[in-house]
Design a protein around this motif. Sequence first.
Motif, short mmCIF file in Angstrom:
data_model
loop_
_atom_site.label_atom_id
_atom_site.label_comp_id
_atom_site.label_asym_id
_atom_site.label_seq_id
_atom_site.Cartn_x
_atom_site.Cartn_y
_atom_site.Cartn_z
N SER A 7 21.63 42.00 47.73
CA SER A 7 21.97 41.97 45.96
C SER A 7 23.14 42.68 45.47
N TRP A 8 23.52 43.81 46.11
CA TRP A 8 24.39 44.65 45.98
C TRP A 8 25.48 43.90 46.01
N GLY A 9 25.77 43.36 47.18
CA GLY A 9 26.90 42.84 48.04
C GLY A 9 27.21 41.43 47.56
N TRP A 10 25.92 40.47 46.28
CA TRP A 10 26.25 39.55 45.63
C TRP A 10 26.78 39.90 43.75
N PHE A 11 26.04 41.34 43.45
CA PHE A 11 26.77 41.38 42.54
C PHE A 11 28.64 41.57 42.63
N SER A 12 28.74 42.41 43.81
CA SER A 12 30.03 42.44 43.97
C SER A 12 30.67 41.91 44.11
N ALA A 13 30.92 40.64 45.50
CA ALA A 13 31.39 38.99 44.98
C ALA A 13 31.38 38.78 43.91
N GLY A 14 30.91 38.72 43.09
CA GLY A 14 30.46 37.59 41.25
C GLY A 14 31.88 38.60 40.68
N SER A 15 31.68 40.11 40.61
CA SER A 15 32.62 41.10 39.67
C SER A 15 34.13 40.64 41.05
N VAL A 16 34.06 40.35 42.00
CA VAL A 16 35.93 40.79 42.48
C VAL A 16 36.16 39.68 42.11
N ALA A 17 34.92 38.34 42.31
CA ALA A 17 35.33 37.29 41.36
C ALA A 17 35.78 36.85 40.31
N TRP A 18 35.30 37.36 39.67
CA TRP A 18 35.69 37.50 37.58
C TRP A 18 37.46 37.47 37.42
N VAL A 19 38.10 38.92 38.51
CA VAL A 19 38.40 40.19 38.68
C VAL A 19 39.82 39.07 39.24
N VAL A 20 39.67 38.52 40.26
CA VAL A 20 40.70 38.25 40.96
C VAL A 20 40.83 36.53 39.70
N SER A 21 39.61 35.56 39.69
CA SER A 21 40.26 34.89 38.30
C SER A 21 40.73 34.96 37.11
N THR A 22 40.33 36.56 36.51
CA THR A 22 40.82 36.85 34.94
C THR A 22 42.36 37.38 35.46
N SER A 23 42.72 38.14 36.85
CA SER A 23 44.37 38.08 36.39
C SER A 23 44.67 36.85 37.12
N ALA A 24 44.22 36.14 37.87
CA ALA A 24 45.67 35.38 38.30
C ALA A 24 45.70 33.90 36.89
N LEU A 25 44.85 33.87 35.57
CA LEU A 25 45.29 33.44 34.55
C LEU A 25 45.66 34.41 33.22
N LEU A 26 46.12 35.79 33.59
CA LEU A 26 46.46 36.64 33.25
C LEU A 26 47.56 36.50 33.67
N VAL A 27 48.17 37.05 34.50
CA VAL A 27 49.04 36.94 35.55
C VAL A 27 49.84 35.29 36.20
N GLY A 28 49.13 34.88 36.69
CA GLY A 28 49.67 33.49 37.56
C GLY A 28 49.78 32.53 36.23
N LEU A 29 49.88 32.64 35.87
CA LEU A 29 49.61 31.36 34.40
C LEU A 29 50.91 31.48 33.59
N PRO A 30 51.44 32.39 33.11
CA PRO A 30 52.94 33.14 32.92
C PRO A 30 53.87 32.72 33.46
N LEU A 31 53.58 33.25 34.80
CA LEU A 31 54.88 33.34 35.83
C LEU A 31 55.15 31.68 36.20
N ALA A 32 54.30 31.34 35.96
CA ALA A 32 54.44 29.53 37.03
C ALA A 32 54.97 28.64 35.11
N LEU A 33 54.63 29.39 33.76
CA LEU A 33 55.10 28.97 33.67
C LEU A 33 56.73 29.18 33.48
N ALA A 34 56.59 30.41 33.40
CA ALA A 34 57.89 30.94 32.53
C ALA A 34 58.98 30.20 34.61
N ILE A 35 58.81 29.99 35.32
CA ILE A 35 59.05 29.33 36.69
C ILE A 35 59.74 27.86 36.60
N GLU A 36 58.92 27.41 35.75
CA GLU A 36 59.07 25.95 35.74
C GLU A 36 60.14 25.40 34.92
#
Length: 140
Positions: free
Chosen positions: A83-112
């Motif tokens: 249960s702890w592993g499942w909860f932690s994996a969900g938290s990590v997935a949320w952090v990675v996806s929101t970081s990708a949206l907040l950092v990666g999307l503007p970076l991709a637009l700037a490169i374009e």
Amino acid sequence: MVQVEEVADTQARAQTAQTEEWQTDAETESNASDISDISDDDDFFDPNSESIYDRVVALKDIVSPKTRSSLSRTLESAQAWASWGWFSAGSVAWVVSTSALLVGLPLALAIEDETRIVQQEREMQMQSQGQQQVSTGGDG
């Protein structure tokens, strides 16, 4: 002070005696039957009809209470870790996806945008070179 007095239940005793009498009659009849009749009987144990649940419940009589409690604690611990592993994996997935949206999307637009600007500069250089060739080629 309260006194406890046992009250005899004559009807219950009569039923118990009658049941015992029926059981002895049935035992006498079954002992008198032939062994060949037993082999034809369909009341034998069939392992194919037994479910896994029935087998696990039967293990309760075989496994000692100490072993059962140890196994139970181990399984509860494993469930807690899963249960702890499942909860932690969900938290990590949320952090990675929101970081990708907040950092990666503007970076991709700037490169374009940078790529588009570089391409426009090349087109402008090619146009100016073409105009220079036309102007020098027309004079000669």
